[in-house]
Design an enzyme around this catalytic site. Sequence first.
Site, PDB file in Angstrom:
ATOM      1  N   SER A 271       0.718  -1.039  -0.330  1.00 42.66           N
ATOM      2  CA  SER A 271      -0.034   0.023   0.525  1.00 42.66           C
ATOM      3  C   SER A 271       0.883   1.615  -0.134  1.00 42.66           C
ATOM      4  CB  SER A 271      -0.327   0.268   0.984  1.00 42.66           C
ATOM      5  OG  SER A 271       0.066  -0.258   2.484  1.00 42.66           O
TER       6      SER A 271
ATOM      7  N   ASN B  94      -1.208  -2.300  13.030  1.00 42.70           N
ATOM      8  CA  ASN B  94      -3.173  -2.592  13.247  1.00 42.70           C
ATOM      9  C   ASN B  94      -3.307  -1.083  13.737  1.00 42.70           C
ATOM     10  OD1 ASN B  94      -3.245  -4.656  11.427  1.00 42.70           O
ATOM     11  ND2 ASN B  94      -4.238  -6.127  13.463  1.00 42.70           N
TER      12      ASN B  94
ATOM     13  N   THR C 112     -39.795  27.134  -9.470  1.00 43.19           N
ATOM     14  CA  THR C 112     -40.341  25.791  -9.068  1.00 43.19           C
ATOM     15  C   THR C 112     -40.391  24.985 -10.432  1.00 43.19           C
ATOM     16  OG1 THR C 112     -42.512  26.107  -8.814  1.00 43.19           O
ATOM     17  CG2 THR C 112     -41.511  26.084  -6.980  1.00 43.19           C
ATOM     18  N   HIS C 113     -39.989  23.603 -10.906  1.00 45.63           N
ATOM     19  CA  HIS C 113     -40.174  22.813 -11.800  1.00 45.63           C
ATOM     20  C   HIS C 113     -39.004  23.931 -13.412  1.00 45.63           C
ATOM     21  CE1 HIS C 113     -43.269  20.840  -9.852  1.00 45.63           C
ATOM     22  NE2 HIS C 113     -43.551  21.848  -9.133  1.00 45.63           N
TER      23      HIS C 113
ATOM     24  N   SER D 242     -13.180  26.906 -27.157  1.00 44.55           N
ATOM     25  CA  SER D 242     -12.953  25.275 -28.151  1.00 44.55           C
ATOM     26  C   SER D 242     -11.794  25.433 -29.044  1.00 44.55           C
ATOM     27  CB  SER D 242     -14.828  25.424 -28.833  1.00 44.55           C
ATOM     28  OG  SER D 242     -14.558  24.764 -30.080  1.00 44.55           O
TER      29      SER D 242
ATOM     30  N   LYS E 174     -17.251  30.516 -28.693  1.00 43.90           N
ATOM     31  CA  LYS E 174     -17.282  29.800 -27.532  1.00 43.90           C
ATOM     32  C   LYS E 174     -17.224  29.816 -26.397  1.00 43.90           C
ATOM     33  CE  LYS E 174     -19.839  26.906 -26.711  1.00 43.90           C
ATOM     34  NZ  LYS E 174     -19.988  25.313 -27.317  1.00 43.90           N
TER      35      LYS E 174
ATOM     36  N   ASN F 170     -16.835  28.275 -22.105  1.00 45.68           N
ATOM     37  CA  ASN F 170     -17.046  27.138 -21.260  1.00 45.68           C
ATOM     38  C   ASN F 170     -17.250  27.688 -20.260  1.00 45.68           C
ATOM     39  OD1 ASN F 170     -18.829  26.796 -24.753  1.00 45.68           O
ATOM     40  ND2 ASN F 170     -16.236  25.245 -24.602  1.00 45.68           N
TER      41      ASN F 170
ATOM     42  N   GLU G  96     -19.056  23.278 -14.518  1.00 46.79           N
ATOM     43  CA  GLU G  96     -19.414  21.436 -15.319  1.00 46.79           C
ATOM     44  C   GLU G  96     -18.443  20.565 -14.612  1.00 46.79           C
ATOM     45  OE1 GLU G  96     -20.544  21.467 -19.861  1.00 46.79           O
ATOM     46  OE2 GLU G  96     -18.870  22.810 -19.446  1.00 46.79           O
TER      47      GLU G  96
ATOM     48  N   TYR H 263      -9.406  -6.631  12.904  1.00 46.74           N
ATOM     49  CA  TYR H 263      -8.585  -6.072  11.794  1.00 46.74           C
ATOM     50  C   TYR H 263      -8.667  -6.810  11.173  1.00 46.74           C
ATOM     51  CZ  TYR H 263      -5.170  -4.065   8.694  1.00 46.74           C
ATOM     52  OH  TYR H 263      -5.311  -3.992   6.910  1.00 46.74           O
TER      53      TYR H 263
ATOM     54  N   GLN I 229      -6.810  -2.086   3.978  1.00 47.04           N
ATOM     55  CA  GLN I 229      -6.048  -0.888   3.522  1.00 47.04           C
ATOM     56  C   GLN I 229      -6.791  -0.697   2.174  1.00 47.04           C
ATOM     57  OE1 GLN I 229      -1.868  -3.142   3.712  1.00 47.04           O
ATOM     58  NE2 GLN I 229      -2.339  -3.277   1.131  1.00 47.04           N
TER      59      GLN I 229
ATOM     60  N   LYS J 147      -7.954   3.791   1.816  1.00 49.13           N
ATOM     61  CA  LYS J 147      -7.441   4.577   1.851  1.00 49.13           C
ATOM     62  C   LYS J 147      -7.611   5.100   0.195  1.00 49.13           C
ATOM     63  CE  LYS J 147      -3.830   2.813   4.816  1.00 49.13           C
ATOM     64  NZ  LYS J 147      -4.701   1.610   5.349  1.00 49.13           N
TER      65      LYS J 147
HETATM   66  N1  ARG Z   1      -0.899  -1.287   5.283  1.00 51.28           N
HETATM   67  C1  ARG Z   1      -2.306  -1.913   6.092  1.00 51.28           C
HETATM   68  C2  ARG Z   1      -3.190  -0.459   6.059  1.00 51.28           C
HETATM   69  O1  ARG Z   1      -3.246  -0.478   5.620  1.00 51.28           O
HETATM   70  C3  ARG Z   1      -1.233  -1.446   7.646  1.00 51.28           C
HETATM   71  C4  ARG Z   1      -2.056  -2.138   8.916  1.00 51.28           C
HETATM   72  C5  ARG Z   1      -1.266  -4.056   8.502  1.00 51.28           C
HETATM   73  N2  ARG Z   1      -2.033  -4.670   9.547  1.00 51.28           N
HETATM   74  C6  ARG Z   1      -1.689  -6.788   9.486  1.00 51.28           C
HETATM   75  N3  ARG Z   1      -1.478  -6.429   9.992  1.00 51.28           N
HETATM   76  N4  ARG Z   1      -1.560  -7.051   7.984  1.00 51.28           N
HETATM   77  O2  ARG Z   1      -4.386  -1.470   6.535  1.00 51.28           O
END
Ligand code: ARG
Length: 488
Positions: free
Chosen positions: A48, A135, A180-181, A302, A308, A310, A315, A342, A347, A350
């Site tokens: 990650s 974790n 309205t509408h 454009s 144009k 825009n 948008e 966990y 992961q 993110k």
């Molecule tokens: N990269 C992991 C995450 O984003 C970190 C935690 C990983 N823990 C584990 N026991 N594999 O969640």
Amino acid sequence: MSSKDSSSGTPAAAGVDGQGKDKAATNTQWGGRFSESTDQFVQAFTASVQFDQRMYRQDIEGSRAHAAMLTRIGVLDETDLTAIRQGLDAIEKEIEAGNFDWSVALEDVHMNIEAALTARIGDAGKRLHTGRSRNDQVATDIRLYMRDACDAAAAECTRLLEGLLPLAQTHAATIMPGFTHLQTAQPVTFGHHVMAWFEMLLRDLERLGDTRRRLNRMPLGAAALAGTSYPIDRQITRELLHFDAVCENSLDAVSDRDFAIEFCSNTAICLMHLSRIAEELVLWMSAQFRFIDLPDRFCTGSSIMPQKKNPDVPELVRGKTGRAYGNLMSLLTLMKSQPLAYNKDNQEDKEPLFDSVDTLLGSLRAFADMLPAIQVREAEMRAAARDGFSTATDLADYLVRKGLAFRDAHEVVGLAVAHGIRHSQDLADMSLEVLRGFSDHIEADVFDVLTLEGSVNARSHIGGTAPAAVKEAIERARGRLASAYMPN
Ligand code: ARG
């Protein structure tokens, strides 16, 4: 893989075919239990670091606090602490300068930084992870990151809201058709319309504050899931990291991501609001409305049609609403059915979350820059309000005040409007004789209510469109804005 080239963390870019076994790359963090090293494709697939490296500052901050706490309870000594601090400072500088060598083999931001620390300071680096797990570490990092993200989004949202107030003030008495509408309904003031936007976005700001309050709890100390057997003092770490409280349950602390869902939900709602405003701007800038113009710096031309101009910024924000909804759906689906505590699934939180942060910040910034700069075509707005019999309700209300029942008044005015349509004539432009032809309750004072000014001025209660009411709303808005995010 360097921090300047984060894309090389993908399996393909890492040149990994999924077959090779590279003994040299055996992961030192858990090597003891394993008899063969991680498959190279799996290593890249499960990493990650490509996207969680953006939390390096929070990760280092968390480690500083954890090390300080471990020292206070006697698990680390001062020599270790000094070495850890100096090592982390140096690593932070290296990352900021773009010189840190991020490694996919080290999976994530946490292990990259820990390995770099150990490489620099030796065994003290290895002792840092005492009483801690990735974790609770990652859960802490995300919350720290999101606390800053909430503050940054709140600052942009506040700037946007502040910019709406002078616009509303300038146009407190500028008359436009209210719809309205999308059909002309009743005249309103443009200032009142702007203050409707203000209300929508003020709630978005309040929601960010709610989310920040709920997420500002510290997971650290939960360790992997059950807590730790070291005599940790979570209050020390909590104070150092400026959390309001510690998470009360270790299983919950490491596993839930509801705060991330909340942020994505806030973002989805806010983008929905921005998208509605965007839609109005796009319509109003068209040749069919001509209510407003946007400064050239927020528009593009454009490549084929020379005439144009825009409205790209509104948008694009309207379009980004789709990804904001998608991120929310990703996270809701990610969390559903996950047993405590966990799971590696987490992961996946993110990328959608960070994308929502970026999308919200960018969209708020664009609108904060653009909205105060819109150019209002007052004459066109007024002409459009005159066009659609927008004071018909006012005539009906007038007849009620003269003694008619509302339904009868409605009928009378309907006949007058039909006459106006046949003769292309607004109610205010008809003579008293013509109007009296529909009801002899109508007298000379009718013209006070048939004018656009008469119509808007009559709605002077709290929440009404009268210029005086709008100005009072703006006054109240300043105070409400000051306490919307962080009530004192
Ligand atoms: N990269 C992991 C995450 O984003 C970190 C935690 C990983 N823990 C584990 N026991 N594999 O969640």
